[in-house]
Design a protein around this motif. Structure first.
Motif, short mmCIF file in Angstrom:
data_model
loop_
_atom_site.label_atom_id
_atom_site.label_comp_id
_atom_site.label_asym_id
_atom_site.label_seq_id
_atom_site.Cartn_x
_atom_site.Cartn_y
_atom_site.Cartn_z
N HIS A 76 30.82 45.38 -17.28
CA HIS A 76 31.96 44.45 -17.32
C HIS A 76 31.95 43.62 -18.60
N LEU B 187 41.17 37.60 -16.57
CA LEU B 187 40.23 38.72 -16.40
C LEU B 187 38.82 38.20 -16.13
N GLU B 188 38.45 37.09 -16.78
CA GLU B 188 37.10 36.54 -16.55
C GLU B 188 36.93 36.11 -15.11
N TRP C 148 35.56 40.37 -15.70
CA TRP C 148 35.60 41.19 -16.92
C TRP C 148 35.50 40.28 -18.14
N HIS D 35 31.09 52.45 -19.51
CA HIS D 35 32.47 52.01 -19.25
C HIS D 35 33.34 53.11 -18.65
N LEU E 246 39.35 48.61 -14.52
CA LEU E 246 39.66 47.71 -15.65
C LEU E 246 41.15 47.73 -16.00
N ASP F 93 43.46 45.96 -13.62
CA ASP F 93 43.20 44.51 -13.70
C ASP F 93 43.80 43.93 -14.98
#
Ligand code: PLP
Length: 412
Positions: free
Chosen positions: A29, A352-353, A357, A380, A387, A390
């Motif tokens: 991540h 995202l955090e 991520w 990844h 990902l 998101d």
């Protein structure tokens, strides 16, 4: 430290508690700082080497000649990948910064030898801060060349105006950290050579990727006339734990400038090729071991997987209206800007955090625009399907909320 010690398990439990609050390097991540392979065999090998070499010391090659031989094999393997001429040489170091420090040192000594009183490093605005740091540590002046606003490679015309008889070293990145694009190494090296200066190719990130890429690339390695030194980090895309890079030099006088040798004290001859004195042999031997395990075919396979993953991430991100890739990134590092005023990518990154991520942020200082940045690792590949949706959601939420983020880029 307390007066009374504590049982081992107690201490480890506290360490684990602290570690648990930081992002997990294995979680894929994070998009920089760590390079998770998602490959259990590579990890088993790195653990095993570190276990065996935990109390090693790589300071004295005469006391541990076998360690030193394997370390030399690592240097030779990298030299082969980047076509170092036979008369050239180099050493391992603890990382990109130390390799760059050594390249700048050698260039400074050569400039002084030809009578330059205050030598200068000239580097693209996209060059890693390690060049400014080396100039600061080693007392050289530092000049930054602007980037071409479209390609984000160094503007060679502008560079020409900055290189002169005081120039010790001109830097080109292959490829750059902020945008993952190639500088025109051939043009930069020719310009450096015209002025009797060195040309350093920063392949800290690209050096273990570019040799394994399919397809045509502009020339970037020691095959380019005028390239005098290069840094290639193995603790990035060489997939070993931190503490291993290689610095290479094309001209045979390098060792005389880089090695420090001293015997004016009571305990005999001391010699060291780079900054550190005593240091663990584990990172370099892990690099040796991973090279033995993967072989050229293994690296080719891993790089192909990362490039495919990078392409899928790029396609997914650019499915969002207004998100545009910067320049023409060639491999595993890329960045995006927003061309839609109501979409703040920093605001999307904040959201995202909250979902766990951690994308990197570009400020746009020195070239390009503010935006987001990734360095793709093999692991990844397994998270892209989470990902991308998101990312799309968070961009939409950022637009809907009309949020603007104040949180500027932080590299380290
Ligand atoms: C292009 C480039 N050069 C040099 C470095 C410095 O390497 P290190 O952090 O290993 O000292 C980095 C680090 O990311 C980099 O991206």
């Amino acid at each position: 430290m307390e007066t009374q010690g504590r049982p081992v398990d107690d201490v480890l439990a506290e360490l684990d508690l602290a570690r648990g609050k930081d992002p997990d390097p294995h979680g894929a991540h994070l998009f920089g700082l760590t390079y998770p392979t998602g490959d259990a065999e590579i990890e088993r090998l790195c653990h095993a080497v570190h276990d065996r070499m935990l109390y090693s010391n790589a300071l004295n090659p005469f006391r541990f000649p076998e360690q030193s031989r394997l370390s030399e094999e690592v240097v030779r393997a990298v030299a082969g990948l980047v076509h170092l001429p036979r008369e050239g040489g180099g050493t391992t170091t603890s990382g990109g910064t130390e390799s760059i420090l050594m390249a700048v040192l050698v260039a400074r000594q050569r400039a002084r030898a030809r009578g330059v009183e205050r030598p200068v490093v000239v580097a693209p605005a996209s060059a890693h801060p390690a060049y400014a740091k080396a100039a600061h540590f080693l007392d050289l002046d530092y000049r930054q060349a602007p980037l071409d606003p479209t390609t984000l490679a160094v503007d060679v015309g502008a560079l020409r105006g900055l290189v002169d008889e005081r120039t010790a070293l001109v830097v080109a990145s292959a490829f750059s950290y902020p945008h993952g694009v190639m500088d025109d190494v051939a043009a930069v090296a020719a310009l450096a050579a015209e002025h009797g200066a060195g040309c350093h190719v920063d392949a800290c990130v690209g050096g273990m990727v570019l040799p394994f890429l399919d397809g045509e690339l502009p020339a970037w390695d020691f095959g380019v006339p005028g390239v005098t030194s290069m840094s290639v980090d193995l603790h990035k895309y060489g997939f070993v734990p931190k503490g291993c890079s290689v610095v290479l030099h094309a001209l045979p006088d390098w060792a005389g400038h880089q090695w420090f040798v001293y015997d004016q004290w009571p305990a005999g001859l001391y010699g060291s090729p780079a900054v550190a004195g005593a240091k663990s042999a584990a990172p370099v031997l892990a690099a040796w071991a991973v090279m033995q395990h993967l072989g050229l075919d293994g690296y080719r396979r891993v790089v192909a997987g990362m490039v495919e993953a990078a392409g899928r991430i790029r396609e997914g991100f650019e499915s969002v209206d207004g998100v545009v890739v910067n320049g023409s990134p060639v491999g595993t590092v890329m960045s995006w800007r927003s061309e839609r005023p109501e979409l703040s990518l920093f605001a999307a990154a904040d959201l995202l955090e909250q979902r766990g991520w951690f994308l990197n942020r570009l400020t746009g200082t020195g070239g390009g625009e503010p935006g987001l940045h990734v360095m793709v690792s093999p692991a990844h590949e397994h998270v892209i399907d989470q990902l991308v949706p998101d990312f799309v959601d968070c961009c939409e939420d950022a637009v809907r909320a009309g949020v603007q983020s104040d949180d500027a880029g932080r590299y380290a």
